[in-house]
Enzyme design. Sequence first.
Site, PDB file in Angstrom:
ATOM      1  CE  LYS A  23      -3.244   2.762   2.716  1.00 55.01           C
ATOM      2  NZ  LYS A  23      -4.040   2.907   3.938  1.00 55.01           N
ATOM      3  CD  GLU A  49      -6.575   8.616  10.467  1.00 60.92           C
ATOM      4  OE1 GLU A  49      -6.129   7.464  10.543  1.00 60.92           O
ATOM      5  OE2 GLU A  49      -6.600   9.264   9.392  1.00 60.92           O
TER       6      GLU A  49
END
Length: 387
Positions: free
Chosen positions: A122, A177
């Site tokens: 990723k 977040e």
Amino acid sequence: MPDPVLFGFDGPSGRILGRGAARRVAPGNAATLEARVAAALAAAAPGEMIGGALPFDREAADCLWQCRRGEAPAPTGIAPQGLPLPDWHLAAEPAAGDYAGAVARALGIMAEEAGSRHALEKIVLARTLLVESAVPIPVEALMARLRADRSVTAFRVALPAGPDHPQGRTLCGATPELLVEKRGRSIASHPLAGSARRLADPVADRAAAEALAGSGKDHREHALVVESILDTLAPWCRELGCPEGTRVISTRSMWHLGTRIEGRLKDEGTPSVVLASALHPTPAVCGVPMARAAGFIKALEPVARDFYAGAVGWCEAGGDGAWYVAIRCAEISGRQARLYAGAGIVPGSDPMAEAAETGAKFGAFLAALGLPQDAGLAGVARKDGEN
């Protein structure tokens, strides 16, 4: 005249403001942070705290301030003036098409390395928008607008002046977040990975949320982030888990996959900023494996991240505090604002869809500036207030 604000946070966990007489904690990189923070807290006067920003690059210098907790100004009932900007120019760096090309190159690397021991699994690639205004961008008015979405934490951190920014800079944003929060022995993290743009039509908006909930690609991306955070926190904790599992959560502009992680520390005295430094950058903003992803980010992104995708937060003398992932943000310097947004790339990602995702993520900050929310979806947009 009120004391200058060194850092400020306003969101679901409350409001924290650091202002007044301050000194900068001796700057350094992540390798020396724990020792530098310990020395600063040992020398702290009663009531002092540490707050500021950690850069994305763990080898770069951080910006941490030590000062007393300030009092928020009393509400006046008068909205700060200066927004929307009356005259502005916006340029994408890189343009959406060039960004999609970088995504395609990353996907090619993943395909070539598939099955190898240290294969890139990723990578999070970011792009920027540079807004130039005819007048200085008013930080106070901007923060008032960013605080309007109570599902996020609005933040500001004063950054040091430099040759390119002699008047100084302010990192401003509205992050959804939570990287890590510590209260006594209790800690929590709430990573987000896997996103979809919210839509004006309620039926289409709900369909977007349901599609995200059922997306195998997004769940794979999300699982990499959660696993990394659990692995990093495990040595610090005697208890650690995800009691609520993965859920779809929302801000005003985006749907996200989120998993709340909760734990109990072995050592109650561990400072929250030390935990934040150990965790960042997570795969939510970097990739897997981290070192390889960071190297490709430097090669594929034309604009350095600086403090974008690092961490911002505060830490009290006893170690309690909260740190957030520095996303949905911009560096403000005089008449310029540089906005940042990124998207997680895994096998199965579509380059143009990822470019569109970054464009959607610019929306909340563009709206706070009073600019069209969809301006980030194009390569270049312009408005002249006199025309």
